[in-house]
Write a protein that holds these residues in place. Sequence first.
Motif, PDB file in Angstrom:
ATOM      1  N   THR A  27       0.836  -1.209   0.000  1.00  0.00           N
ATOM      2  CA  THR A  27       0.000   0.000   0.000  1.00  0.00           C
ATOM      3  C   THR A  27       0.863   1.249   0.000  1.00  0.00           C
ATOM      4  O   THR A  27       0.569   2.229  -0.701  1.00  0.00           O
ATOM      5  CB  THR A  27      -0.926  -0.002   1.230  1.00  0.00           C
ATOM      6  N   ALA A  28       1.953   1.212   0.760  1.00  0.00           N
ATOM      7  CA  ALA A  28       2.847   2.376   0.826  1.00  0.00           C
ATOM      8  C   ALA A  28       3.504   2.630  -0.529  1.00  0.00           C
ATOM      9  O   ALA A  28       3.644   3.790  -0.955  1.00  0.00           O
ATOM     10  CB  ALA A  28       3.909   2.150   1.901  1.00  0.00           C
ATOM     11  N   GLU A  29       3.913   1.570  -1.216  1.00  0.00           N
ATOM     12  CA  GLU A  29       4.544   1.737  -2.527  1.00  0.00           C
ATOM     13  C   GLU A  29       3.561   2.318  -3.532  1.00  0.00           C
ATOM     14  O   GLU A  29       3.914   3.211  -4.321  1.00  0.00           O
ATOM     15  CB  GLU A  29       5.075   0.394  -3.022  1.00  0.00           C
ATOM     16  N   LEU A  30       2.334   1.814  -3.519  1.00  0.00           N
ATOM     17  CA  LEU A  30       1.333   2.346  -4.441  1.00  0.00           C
ATOM     18  C   LEU A  30       1.045   3.816  -4.151  1.00  0.00           C
ATOM     19  O   LEU A  30       0.880   4.620  -5.077  1.00  0.00           O
ATOM     20  CB  LEU A  30       0.044   1.527  -4.344  1.00  0.00           C
ATOM     21  N   SER A  31       1.003   4.164  -2.892  1.00  0.00           N
ATOM     22  CA  SER A  31       0.755   5.569  -2.529  1.00  0.00           C
ATOM     23  C   SER A  31       1.860   6.461  -3.073  1.00  0.00           C
ATOM     24  O   SER A  31       1.593   7.553  -3.599  1.00  0.00           O
ATOM     25  CB  SER A  31       0.657   5.709  -1.006  1.00  0.00           C
ATOM     26  N   ARG A  32       3.105   6.005  -2.960  1.00  0.00           N
ATOM     27  CA  ARG A  32       4.224   6.801  -3.478  1.00  0.00           C
ATOM     28  C   ARG A  32       4.153   6.909  -5.000  1.00  0.00           C
ATOM     29  O   ARG A  32       4.426   7.975  -5.571  1.00  0.00           O
ATOM     30  CB  ARG A  32       5.558   6.185  -3.054  1.00  0.00           C
ATOM     31  N   LEU A  33       3.795   5.811  -5.654  1.00  0.00           N
ATOM     32  CA  LEU A  33       3.692   5.838  -7.112  1.00  0.00           C
ATOM     33  C   LEU A  33       2.577   6.773  -7.571  1.00  0.00           C
ATOM     34  O   LEU A  33       2.765   7.588  -8.488  1.00  0.00           O
ATOM     35  CB  LEU A  33       3.433   4.423  -7.645  1.00  0.00           C
ATOM     36  N   PHE A  34       1.410   6.668  -6.938  1.00  0.00           N
ATOM     37  CA  PHE A  34       0.283   7.510  -7.337  1.00  0.00           C
ATOM     38  C   PHE A  34       0.608   8.982  -7.113  1.00  0.00           C
ATOM     39  O   PHE A  34       0.248   9.845  -7.924  1.00  0.00           O
ATOM     40  CB  PHE A  34      -0.975   7.117  -6.564  1.00  0.00           C
ATOM     41  N   ARG A  35       1.304   9.271  -6.013  1.00  0.00           N
ATOM     42  CA  ARG A  35       1.691  10.657  -5.737  1.00  0.00           C
ATOM     43  C   ARG A  35       2.659  11.147  -6.812  1.00  0.00           C
ATOM     44  O   ARG A  35       2.564  12.287  -7.289  1.00  0.00           O
ATOM     45  CB  ARG A  35       2.339  10.751  -4.356  1.00  0.00           C
ATOM     46  N   CYS A  36       3.568  10.266  -7.207  1.00  0.00           N
ATOM     47  CA  CYS A  36       4.534  10.629  -8.248  1.00  0.00           C
ATOM     48  C   CYS A  36       3.830  10.891  -9.577  1.00  0.00           C
ATOM     49  O   CYS A  36       4.136  11.864 -10.271  1.00  0.00           O
ATOM     50  CB  CYS A  36       5.567   9.511  -8.397  1.00  0.00           C
ATOM     51  N   PHE A  37       2.872  10.035  -9.919  1.00  0.00           N
ATOM     52  CA  PHE A  37       2.111  10.246 -11.154  1.00  0.00           C
ATOM     53  C   PHE A  37       1.388  11.585 -11.127  1.00  0.00           C
ATOM     54  O   PHE A  37       1.442  12.371 -12.080  1.00  0.00           O
ATOM     55  CB  PHE A  37       1.066   9.131 -11.334  1.00  0.00           C
ATOM     56  N   ASP A  38       0.696  11.840 -10.031  1.00  0.00           N
ATOM     57  CA  ASP A  38      -0.162  13.022  -9.943  1.00  0.00           C
ATOM     58  C   ASP A  38       0.632  14.321  -9.879  1.00  0.00           C
ATOM     59  O   ASP A  38       0.127  15.382 -10.269  1.00  0.00           O
ATOM     60  CB  ASP A  38      -1.078  12.912  -8.715  1.00  0.00           C
ATOM     61  N   GLU A  39       1.877  14.239  -9.403  1.00  0.00           N
ATOM     62  CA  GLU A  39       2.677  15.457  -9.249  1.00  0.00           C
ATOM     63  C   GLU A  39       3.596  15.714 -10.440  1.00  0.00           C
ATOM     64  O   GLU A  39       4.309  16.711 -10.455  1.00  0.00           O
ATOM     65  CB  GLU A  39       3.510  15.361  -7.968  1.00  0.00           C
ATOM     66  N   THR A  40       3.585  14.814 -11.428  1.00  0.00           N
ATOM     67  CA  THR A  40       4.429  14.998 -12.611  1.00  0.00           C
ATOM     68  C   THR A  40       3.648  15.778 -13.659  1.00  0.00           C
ATOM     69  O   THR A  40       2.749  15.243 -14.322  1.00  0.00           O
ATOM     70  CB  THR A  40       4.869  13.637 -13.189  1.00  0.00           C
ATOM     71  N   ALA A  41       3.992  17.035 -13.808  1.00  0.00           N
ATOM     72  CA  ALA A  41       3.218  17.925 -14.681  1.00  0.00           C
ATOM     73  C   ALA A  41       3.296  17.512 -16.148  1.00  0.00           C
ATOM     74  O   ALA A  41       2.334  17.682 -16.903  1.00  0.00           O
ATOM     75  CB  ALA A  41       3.712  19.361 -14.509  1.00  0.00           C
ATOM     76  N   ARG A  42       4.445  16.966 -16.561  1.00  0.00           N
ATOM     77  CA  ARG A  42       4.617  16.636 -17.983  1.00  0.00           C
ATOM     78  C   ARG A  42       3.867  15.370 -18.387  1.00  0.00           C
ATOM     79  O   ARG A  42       3.762  15.054 -19.573  1.00  0.00           O
ATOM     80  CB  ARG A  42       6.099  16.462 -18.299  1.00  0.00           C
TER      81      ARG A  42
END
Length: 304
Positions: free
Chosen positions: A176-191
């Motif tokens: 769950t922690a890994e998915l949370s980090r991945l989703f945050r990374c996706f959502d915060e990548t503007a490009r």
Amino acid sequence: MASITKLPSGAYRVQVRRKGRYASETFPRRDDTQKWARQAETLVDQGLPPNRSSVARLHTFGDLVDLHIADMCAVGKPPRRSKAATLATLKRDLGKEKIGHLDRHKLIEYGRKRADQGAGPVTLGIDIGVIKMILTHAAAVHGLEIHVEGVDLARVALKRLGLIGKGIERDRRSTTAELSRLFRCFDETARLTMPMTRIVQFAIATAMRLDEICRADWSDLDIDRRMLLIRDRKDPRNKSGNDQRIPLFAATGFDAWALVMAQAKHLGKAKGPIFPYNSKSVGTAFRRACADADVKDLDVAPSA
């Protein structure tokens, strides 16, 4: 007048002399020589040069690869992406080899070379299997006098050397922690223009492969039953026509149906592909996010 001679090798040579023209060919079977002779004589009578047989033009392993592809396309079974890539690699590496020179020693050398280049035991096993398939196809379908014992011996040798073997079964599951980090990374990548969080959640919810997700069409969606038709699912033997329907529901923590509805709202339409993105681009974005989020040894469902 055509004359047919049996050679010491067991093959048959046919010679045609007609109206001042001469042509000859060699075939593994007598019936083939008679058929070619009739065709050659007809062409000469029409004032045309006798054609060389398609079999007689086959000299290299690359010729056999092209022949196999042409035959499979002719029956509506063209090589798919993975097989096409393997065929392209084999033709690049072995295409210039004379058919008779592709023996046990040559294949063992090729196996060592591929292993040095980074090919794993499973990949190399597939390569050797496809080589045997190409040779067997030429012998069975076109009557070429080809022996595949050398391929079998090369496989045994490469297996003994540890260069061919079974794959290691993966049981890696994301936390769950890994998915949370991945989703945050996706959502915060503007490009990033693809809805990667939604795609990954949909992959987890449905256990679909990336190419299946990116090929899924709105026309394959059964709204009343909340079912999705997956066309040509990956299968070890036959993918063409291997269509399956799967339910879209929340069984893994992510609601597949809700994700599809969110995607419709995101696109502003329900026509064409549900996820109109390149599966390779999705895979690249996922791996890049894993590196940025420090998530190791995790892969989204790969393409076929």
